[in-house]
Design an enzyme around this catalytic site. Structure first.
Site, short mmCIF file in Angstrom:
data_model
loop_
_atom_site.label_atom_id
_atom_site.label_comp_id
_atom_site.label_asym_id
_atom_site.label_seq_id
_atom_site.Cartn_x
_atom_site.Cartn_y
_atom_site.Cartn_z
CD GLU A 1 2.83 -5.83 -4.20
OE1 GLU A 1 2.88 -6.17 -5.39
OE2 GLU A 1 3.86 -5.72 -3.48
CE1 TYR B 1 4.98 4.19 -0.28
CE2 TYR B 1 3.06 2.92 0.33
CZ TYR B 1 4.40 3.19 0.46
OH TYR B 1 5.16 2.45 1.34
#
EC number: 2.3.1.266
Length: 156
Positions: free
Chosen positions: A113, A125
């Protein structure tokens, strides 16, 4: 080797120890408005999560990461870099190391998350092959209420 990485004395990865928690908590409090607590970090070590630090040759912790792995899945729970060393590729190195550990554990999918407001982390990411797969509403504490979390995943 990148000159910026050499300047900050990139060294080696090792397992996080209880003795590291004072330094890690200091970094955590400076890196995050809503920092993890000593008890959360202790619980992660006690649970045998993959808790790693990146330290320079002088035992100076530059970055750390925490990842759980079980049943073919891994979850990156925390990835932090000492604020004064951010932007030098250390988060990428820690992320790559955690992904190596996941592969060694025969993980098929890695989840995490991230705050949508953390653009640098989202870009990191995404550049590492993570894709957005969902949204957790009100997941993170924020200065004014709660902030959602992007849920991201990467197939290994």
């Amino acid at each position: 080797m990148n000159a910026a990485l050499h300047e900050c004395g990139v060294g080696r990865f090792r397992t996080m120890l209880y003795a590291d928690l004072g330094e890690i908590l200091s970094i955590e409090k400076r890196a995050h408005a809503f920092a993890w607590t000593d008890s959360i970090l202790r619980d992660c070590i006690r649970a045998s999560y993959r808790c790693r630090v990146l330290e320079n040759p002088h035992s100076f912790i530059q970055a750390y990461g925490v990842m759980s792995a079980a049943a073919g899945e891994a979850h990156i729970l925390n990835l932090s870099v000492r604020p004064e060393l951010q932007g030098r590729g250390l988060a990428r190195r820690m992320l790559d190391h955690l992904l190596e550990l996941a592969r060694a554990a025969e993980v098929q999918t890695v989840f995490l998350e991230v705050r949508p407001s953390n653009g640098r982390a989202v870009r990191l990411y995404t550049s590492a092959g993570f894709c957005e797969i969902g949204l957790r509403l009100g997941y993170y504490p924020a200065a004014r209420g709660r902030e959602d979390a992007l849920v991201m995943a990467k197939e290994l």
